[in-house]
Design an enzyme around this catalytic site. Structure first.
Site, PDB file in Angstrom:
ATOM      1  N   PHE A  81       0.837  -1.195   0.000  1.00 42.67           N
ATOM      2  CA  PHE A  81       0.000   0.000   0.000  1.00 42.67           C
ATOM      3  C   PHE A  81       0.872   1.244   0.000  1.00 42.67           C
ATOM      4  O   PHE A  81       1.763   1.405   0.834  1.00 42.67           O
ATOM      5  CB  PHE A  81      -0.909   0.022   1.230  1.00 42.67           C
ATOM      6  CG  PHE A  81      -1.764   1.265   1.322  1.00 42.67           C
ATOM      7  CD1 PHE A  81      -2.740   1.528   0.383  1.00 42.67           C
ATOM      8  CD2 PHE A  81      -1.591   2.181   2.360  1.00 42.67           C
ATOM      9  CE1 PHE A  81      -3.529   2.667   0.447  1.00 42.67           C
ATOM     10  CE2 PHE A  81      -2.379   3.314   2.455  1.00 42.67           C
ATOM     11  CZ  PHE A  81      -3.351   3.558   1.494  1.00 42.67           C
ATOM     12  N   GLY A  82       0.601   2.150  -0.949  1.00 43.58           N
ATOM     13  CA  GLY A  82       1.313   3.419  -1.025  1.00 43.58           C
ATOM     14  C   GLY A  82       0.390   4.575  -0.707  1.00 43.58           C
ATOM     15  O   GLY A  82      -0.720   4.644  -1.243  1.00 43.58           O
ATOM     16  N   TYR A  83       0.825   5.482   0.147  1.00 43.43           N
ATOM     17  CA  TYR A  83       0.002   6.629   0.544  1.00 43.43           C
ATOM     18  C   TYR A  83       0.744   7.951   0.395  1.00 43.43           C
ATOM     19  O   TYR A  83       0.191   9.007   0.675  1.00 43.43           O
ATOM     20  CB  TYR A  83      -0.460   6.470   2.000  1.00 43.43           C
ATOM     21  CG  TYR A  83       0.678   6.365   3.000  1.00 43.43           C
ATOM     22  CD1 TYR A  83       1.179   7.505   3.626  1.00 43.43           C
ATOM     23  CD2 TYR A  83       1.254   5.145   3.309  1.00 43.43           C
ATOM     24  CE1 TYR A  83       2.228   7.421   4.528  1.00 43.43           C
ATOM     25  CE2 TYR A  83       2.291   5.044   4.229  1.00 43.43           C
ATOM     26  CZ  TYR A  83       2.772   6.181   4.823  1.00 43.43           C
ATOM     27  OH  TYR A  83       3.814   6.090   5.705  1.00 43.43           O
ATOM     28  N   GLY A  84       1.994   7.889  -0.045  1.00 45.90           N
ATOM     29  CA  GLY A  84       2.787   9.090  -0.268  1.00 45.90           C
ATOM     30  C   GLY A  84       3.309   9.092  -1.697  1.00 45.90           C
ATOM     31  O   GLY A  84       2.542   9.040  -2.647  1.00 45.90           O
ATOM     32  N   SER A  85       4.617   9.093  -1.865  1.00 47.34           N
ATOM     33  CA  SER A  85       5.177   9.136  -3.213  1.00 47.34           C
ATOM     34  C   SER A  85       4.847   7.887  -4.014  1.00 47.34           C
ATOM     35  O   SER A  85       4.821   7.931  -5.252  1.00 47.34           O
ATOM     36  CB  SER A  85       6.694   9.332  -3.158  1.00 47.34           C
ATOM     37  OG  SER A  85       7.330   8.198  -2.602  1.00 47.34           O
TER      38      SER A  85
ATOM     39  N   GLU B 244      12.619   3.239   1.753  1.00 43.97           N
ATOM     40  CA  GLU B 244      11.911   3.614   2.976  1.00 43.97           C
ATOM     41  C   GLU B 244      12.806   3.595   4.212  1.00 43.97           C
ATOM     42  O   GLU B 244      12.316   3.523   5.329  1.00 43.97           O
ATOM     43  CB  GLU B 244      10.735   2.649   3.197  1.00 43.97           C
ATOM     44  CG  GLU B 244       9.843   2.451   1.992  1.00 43.97           C
ATOM     45  CD  GLU B 244       9.014   3.675   1.649  1.00 43.97           C
ATOM     46  OE1 GLU B 244       8.955   4.597   2.482  1.00 43.97           O
ATOM     47  OE2 GLU B 244       8.450   3.727   0.553  1.00 43.97           O
TER      48      GLU B 244
END
Length: 269
Positions: A30-34, A122
């Site tokens: 899951f990606g929520y930024g870049s 990350e």
């Protein structure tokens, strides 16, 4: 961060909470930024959707991509809703504890490689967590963010399968409050000014904010984030003031204009 075992048996990864996994097994990320607008390599399916029980905030320092150790930039992290309620975040009310983003399926043939890539991307304060992800019922063809041309549906994905899917177990990188880069609540006007003047090896900090804001608005009619919208508005106003020679407005202090650089590997989620 996860650690690796390079013994004779299959490689394993120890995630936060002591969960052990075979690093060669396929997984959802899951990606929520870049990651919303700059996808990981080798994914074979992408789904827009959301997770529950978290709050997204620009409260994580970035020393290696959108800033430097001497002048850290600001990137997003997730705060557990229960913990967020114990903090003095008086700047934005919480209307929902859902966080929109994109989930990527990483096939087993590339799982170990992508995990290694993510551990580098990350590394600056983020740790592995797992959470249910709820795919959007919105038609995928209308929800691909134009902010990122690379965020396109692979030819072997199945957009029609989105609407009736059950929650998926997703890996997510979170800058927990105990990590040294977590900054906690910050006045949004000061935060916007800081973002405008920050720059790192991956480019200007404001690019990260603007690309994320645009991508979130285009994921779904429901996917906009008021914290992100507010910061975008504040930065735009400050930029307009700077163009008129009003760099010393209400934030106190001149804003430094910085040039753009070609995007390098991101550290932010």
């Amino acid at each position: 961060m996860g650690t690796r075992d390079d013994g004779d048996n299959a490689q394993t990864s120890i995630a936060a909470g002591g969960e052990e996994e075979d690093v060669n097994q396929d997984f959802w990320l899951f990606g929520y930024g870049s990651l919303v607008w700059k996808p990981p390599p080798h994914y074979d399916e992408i789904l827009p959707g959301y997770i529950k029980g978290y709050v997204r905030r620009f409260w994580q320092a970035s020393e290696d991509h959108r800033g430097t150790p001497e002048a850290p930039g600001r990137v997003v992290t997730l705060i557990d809703e229960a913990h967020w309620k114990t903090l003095s975040d008086d700047y934005h009310t919480l209307t929902t504890s859902t966080v929109w983003g994109a989930a990527y399926h990483i096939p087993s043939s590339h799982a170990a490689e992508v995990r290694s890539y993510l551990d580098i991307r990350e590394i600056n304060g983020y740790s592995i967590q797992y959470t249910p992800f709820y795919p959007s019922s919105t038609s995928y063809s209308s929800s691909v963010p134009s902010a990122s041309p690379s965020l396109a549906s692979p030819s072997n994905s199945n957009p029609s399968s989105i609407s009736n899917q059950s929650p998926l177990k997703c890996m997510v990188y979170i800058g927990l409050p105990c990590n040294p880069q977590f900054l906690g609540p910050q006045p949004p006007q000061q935060l916007a000014a800081h973002i405008l003047k920050s720059k790192g090896p991956s480019g200007e900090n404001k690019e990260y904010l603007y690309m994320l804001g645009q991508a979130l608005e285009e994921l779904s009619p429901e996917s906009g984030d008021e914290h992100i919208r507010d910061l975008v508005r504040r930065c735009r106003v400050l930029e307009r003031g700077e163009e008129k020679g009003e760099g010393e407005g209400e934030i106190g202090g001149e804003l430094k204009k910085v040039g753009s650089s070609e995007e390098q590997e991101e550290v932010e989620k």
